[in-house]
Design a protein around this motif. Structure first.
Motif, PDB file in Angstrom:
ATOM      1  N   GLY A   1       7.894  34.716  31.766  1.00 14.94           N
ATOM      2  CA  GLY A   1       7.066  35.669  31.028  1.00 14.94           C
ATOM      3  C   GLY A   1       6.072  35.034  30.082  1.00 14.94           C
ATOM      4  N   SER A   2       6.495  34.043  29.315  1.00 14.44           N
ATOM      5  CA  SER A   2       5.620  33.423  28.322  1.00 14.44           C
ATOM      6  C   SER A   2       4.507  32.588  28.959  1.00 14.44           C
ATOM      7  N   ARG A   3       4.685  32.237  30.229  1.00 14.20           N
ATOM      8  CA  ARG A   3       3.692  31.374  30.897  1.00 14.20           C
ATOM      9  C   ARG A   3       2.695  32.144  31.755  1.00 14.20           C
ATOM     10  N   ILE A   4       2.874  33.459  31.881  1.00 17.34           N
ATOM     11  CA  ILE A   4       2.020  34.241  32.779  1.00 17.34           C
ATOM     12  C   ILE A   4       0.544  34.196  32.375  1.00 17.34           C
ATOM     13  N   PRO A   5       0.185  34.448  31.104  1.00 18.24           N
ATOM     14  CA  PRO A   5      -1.252  34.440  30.754  1.00 18.24           C
ATOM     15  C   PRO A   5      -1.933  33.110  31.065  1.00 18.24           C
ATOM     16  N   ALA A   6      -1.280  31.996  30.705  1.00 22.51           N
ATOM     17  CA  ALA A   6      -1.896  30.690  30.946  1.00 22.51           C
ATOM     18  C   ALA A   6      -1.989  30.390  32.440  1.00 22.51           C
ATOM     19  N   ALA A   7      -0.955  30.741  33.190  1.00 25.70           N
ATOM     20  CA  ALA A   7      -0.961  30.483  34.632  1.00 25.70           C
ATOM     21  C   ALA A   7      -2.019  31.331  35.326  1.00 25.70           C
ATOM     22  N   TRP A   8      -2.182  32.556  34.889  1.00 26.26           N
ATOM     23  CA  TRP A   8      -3.203  33.432  35.483  1.00 26.26           C
ATOM     24  C   TRP A   8      -4.604  32.890  35.199  1.00 26.26           C
ATOM     25  N   ALA A   9      -4.823  32.437  33.965  1.00 27.05           N
ATOM     26  CA  ALA A   9      -6.125  31.880  33.591  1.00 27.05           C
ATOM     27  C   ALA A   9      -6.427  30.623  34.398  1.00 27.05           C
ATOM     28  N   ALA A  10      -5.416  29.777  34.593  1.00 30.64           N
ATOM     29  CA  ALA A  10      -5.610  28.559  35.365  1.00 30.64           C
ATOM     30  C   ALA A  10      -5.907  28.878  36.827  1.00 30.64           C
ATOM     31  N   ALA A  11      -5.234  29.907  37.363  1.00 35.10           N
ATOM     32  CA  ALA A  11      -5.442  30.292  38.762  1.00 35.10           C
ATOM     33  C   ALA A  11      -6.851  30.809  38.983  1.00 35.10           C
ATOM     34  N   THR A  12      -7.339  31.626  38.066  1.00 31.41           N
ATOM     35  CA  THR A  12      -8.679  32.197  38.219  1.00 31.41           C
ATOM     36  C   THR A  12      -9.783  31.186  37.922  1.00 31.41           C
ATOM     37  N   ALA A  13      -9.404  30.047  37.359  1.00 34.84           N
ATOM     38  CA  ALA A  13     -10.384  28.988  37.103  1.00 34.84           C
ATOM     39  C   ALA A  13     -10.584  28.090  38.317  1.00 34.84           C
ATOM     40  N   VAL A  14      -9.718  28.240  39.317  1.00 40.41           N
ATOM     41  CA  VAL A  14      -9.846  27.457  40.540  1.00 40.41           C
ATOM     42  C   VAL A  14     -11.122  27.870  41.272  1.00 40.41           C
ATOM     43  N   LYS A  15     -11.824  26.898  41.831  1.00 36.57           N
ATOM     44  CA  LYS A  15     -13.079  27.173  42.528  1.00 36.57           C
ATOM     45  C   LYS A  15     -12.861  28.182  43.662  1.00 36.57           C
ATOM     46  N   GLY A  16     -13.682  29.211  43.691  1.00 28.83           N
ATOM     47  CA  GLY A  16     -13.596  30.232  44.725  1.00 28.83           C
ATOM     48  C   GLY A  16     -12.629  31.354  44.422  1.00 28.83           C
ATOM     49  N   MET A  17     -11.901  31.247  43.305  1.00 29.47           N
ATOM     50  CA  MET A  17     -10.933  32.274  42.930  1.00 29.47           C
ATOM     51  C   MET A  17     -11.435  33.045  41.722  1.00 29.47           C
ATOM     52  N   THR A  18     -11.301  34.361  41.771  1.00 30.53           N
ATOM     53  CA  THR A  18     -11.648  35.232  40.650  1.00 30.53           C
ATOM     54  C   THR A  18     -10.447  36.105  40.328  1.00 30.53           C
ATOM     55  N   GLN A  19     -10.506  36.786  39.209  1.00 27.45           N
ATOM     56  CA  GLN A  19      -9.409  37.687  38.844  1.00 27.45           C
ATOM     57  C   GLN A  19      -9.252  38.786  39.890  1.00 27.45           C
ATOM     58  N   THR A  20     -10.387  39.317  40.353  1.00 32.21           N
ATOM     59  CA  THR A  20     -10.317  40.382  41.362  1.00 32.21           C
ATOM     60  C   THR A  20      -9.714  39.874  42.663  1.00 32.21           C
ATOM     61  N   LYS A  21     -10.136  38.700  43.093  1.00 37.03           N
ATOM     62  CA  LYS A  21      -9.626  38.140  44.346  1.00 37.03           C
ATOM     63  C   LYS A  21      -8.137  37.831  44.253  1.00 37.03           C
ATOM     64  N   LEU A  22      -7.701  37.263  43.136  1.00 40.29           N
ATOM     65  CA  LEU A  22      -6.291  36.938  42.972  1.00 40.29           C
ATOM     66  C   LEU A  22      -5.450  38.201  42.929  1.00 40.29           C
ATOM     67  N   ALA A  23      -5.901  39.197  42.178  1.00 39.19           N
ATOM     68  CA  ALA A  23      -5.148  40.449  42.088  1.00 39.19           C
ATOM     69  C   ALA A  23      -5.088  41.154  43.441  1.00 39.19           C
ATOM     70  N   THR A  24      -6.202  41.144  44.172  1.00 42.90           N
ATOM     71  CA  THR A  24      -6.240  41.784  45.487  1.00 42.90           C
ATOM     72  C   THR A  24      -5.323  41.074  46.478  1.00 42.90           C
ATOM     73  N   THR A  25      -5.355  39.760  46.465  1.00 44.15           N
ATOM     74  CA  THR A  25      -4.507  38.998  47.379  1.00 44.15           C
ATOM     75  C   THR A  25      -3.033  39.222  47.065  1.00 44.15           C
ATOM     76  N   LEU A  26      -2.692  39.263  45.789  1.00 45.22           N
ATOM     77  CA  LEU A  26      -1.310  39.521  45.388  1.00 45.22           C
ATOM     78  C   LEU A  26      -0.878  40.922  45.801  1.00 45.22           C
ATOM     79  N   PHE A  27      -1.781  41.900  45.614  1.00 41.86           N
ATOM     80  CA  PHE A  27      -1.467  43.269  46.012  1.00 41.86           C
ATOM     81  C   PHE A  27      -1.255  43.361  47.527  1.00 41.86           C
TER      82      PHE A  27
END
Length: 385
Positions: free
Chosen positions: A283-309
């Motif tokens: 739980g405590s690591r979710i915000p940082a991990a999400w920010a790091a994931a969306t910082a990856v080239k070609g990845m956005t918050q929308t794309k990550l959320a859509t892929t997870l969904f």
């Protein structure tokens, strides 16, 4: 998007309210079926896992289900075109899940959180259908509710540990280990349920597992953590199968508790099991991990959320099609189909992640396919005795 559209169309057409369907191995909700006990082969929860029964006994149960569903005196043979469609949807949605799941885990390595989020998607998929009347709302009895809660613990933990194994290693390696799932189910069913088949039938499963293992050898990346978690997944899901058969003993299952709604309730309870675990561990690591994931080239918050969904949607709907297949074939045949499905996943993920197929992989796939034919012939031969 194609897989999601197919699943949505199926939900609107294949699960009408108030009808028992052989496609999902369901119980009818009408009074004349109320006498079926949960321990019978027609119990909805007994169909949730792939319990292994003698082929002749299971065919008899499937024939009874077809008669009840159609209101006819004679058992109907499976519609091969429909069965083929269900197998295709089962495989296609499963491939979609494996690809989207791995895409998420590659950039967002909080495995328990991803697994829990996938289960939450089932709520978003099911609740609108119940509210709009597309599906009948499940109303399990008190006894059934207690049994479902027990089974959901193993279901939730099994899903969570499977996602962990996918995150720790290659998809191909995980499916090598998961190829042993029918063997675990057969052994536990024989030990705890007394469901024993002829030795040659068991032996005929070995080439299928061996073929999948060989197909994975060219890209095999062994780690003990991945191996251990994938093996634990086998144990948990096989145990879930046995437990569901043992605890579902009440005559009254409740209202609208067909196989589809039974799995829906189990999934929802499993979510309640997994979410607290994910929050406690990550739980405590979710915000940082999400920010790091969306910082990856070609990845956005929308794309990550859509892929997870989509991974959660594919996960739930491929399981529903697995039930439809189980309603038309014996559980062991479905277990073999599940093993062959892994070959399809190996090929698809190799293409999706640009992993070339080696001669060893092609040879292994051929052995697995031949193993299915051998199993079918041996099963039919012993069913006639």
């Amino acid at each position: 998007g194609v897989f999601a559209a197919l699943a949505t169309a199926e939900a609107f057409t294949a699960l009408p309210i108030g009808h028992a369907r052989i496609a999902v191995g369901s119980l009818a909700s009408s009074p004349r079926h109320a006498g079926w006990t949960a321990k019978s082969s027609m119990s909805p929860l007994s169909r949730v896992p792939a319990l292994l029964k003698p082929a002749s006994e299971e065919r008899s149960s499937v024939a009874l289900a077809a008669t009840a569903a159609a209101g006819e005196a004679d058992a109907a043979k499976p519609n091969m075109a429909l069965l083929g469609l269900y197998f295709f949807a089962w495989y296609a949605l499963n491939v979609g899940y494996n690809i989207t799941n791995k895409q998420v885990l590659n950039v967002f390595p909080l495995y328990a959180t991803a697994a829990s989020a996938q289960l939450v998607v089932a709520w978003l998929w099911l609740i609108p259908q119940w509210v709009l009347g597309i599906r009948a709302k499940p109303a399990p009895s008190k006894a059934a509710m207690s049994a479902l809660q027990k089974v959901s613990v193993l279901h939730g933990l099994g899903h969570l540990i499977t996602v962990v194994s996918m995150g720790l290693g290659a998809v191909s390696f995980v499916h090598v280990v998961k190829a042993a799932e029918p063997v675990f189910a057969a052994i536990l069913s024989a030990v705890f349920l007394g469901s024993v088949m002829a030795a040659p039938v068991y032996a005929s499963l070995l080439p299928v597992c061996a073929g999948v293992a060989i197909a994975s050898a060219g890209e095999l990346s062994f780690t003990w953590a991945c191996f251990g978690s994938a093996m634990m997944s086998n144990v948990l899901f096989a145990s879930r199968a046995v437990l569901s058969k043992m605890v579902m003993s009440a005559d009254d299952q409740g209202e609208n508790m067909d196989a589809a709604n039974t799995f829906a309730v189990v999934t929802m309870f499993a979510t309640i099991v997994c979410v607290p675990i994910a929050l406690a561990l990550e739980g405590s690591r979710i915000p940082a991990a999400w920010a790091a994931a969306t910082a990856v080239k070609g990845m956005t918050q929308t794309k990550l959320a859509t892929t997870l969904f989509l991974s959660g949607l594919y996960l739930y709907t491929y399981n529903e099609f697995a039930f439809k297949v189980l309603g038309l074939v014996s559980p062991v045949a479905q277990a073999v189909g599940n093993t062959v499905k892994r070959v399809v996943i190996l090929i698809a993920t190799s293409i999706a992640f640009a992993t070339p197929m080696t001669p060893i992989g092609i040879t292994g796939s051929a052995i697995a396919m031949a193993g299915v034919l051998v199993y079918s012939l041996v099963q039919q031969a012993y069913a006639k005795k």
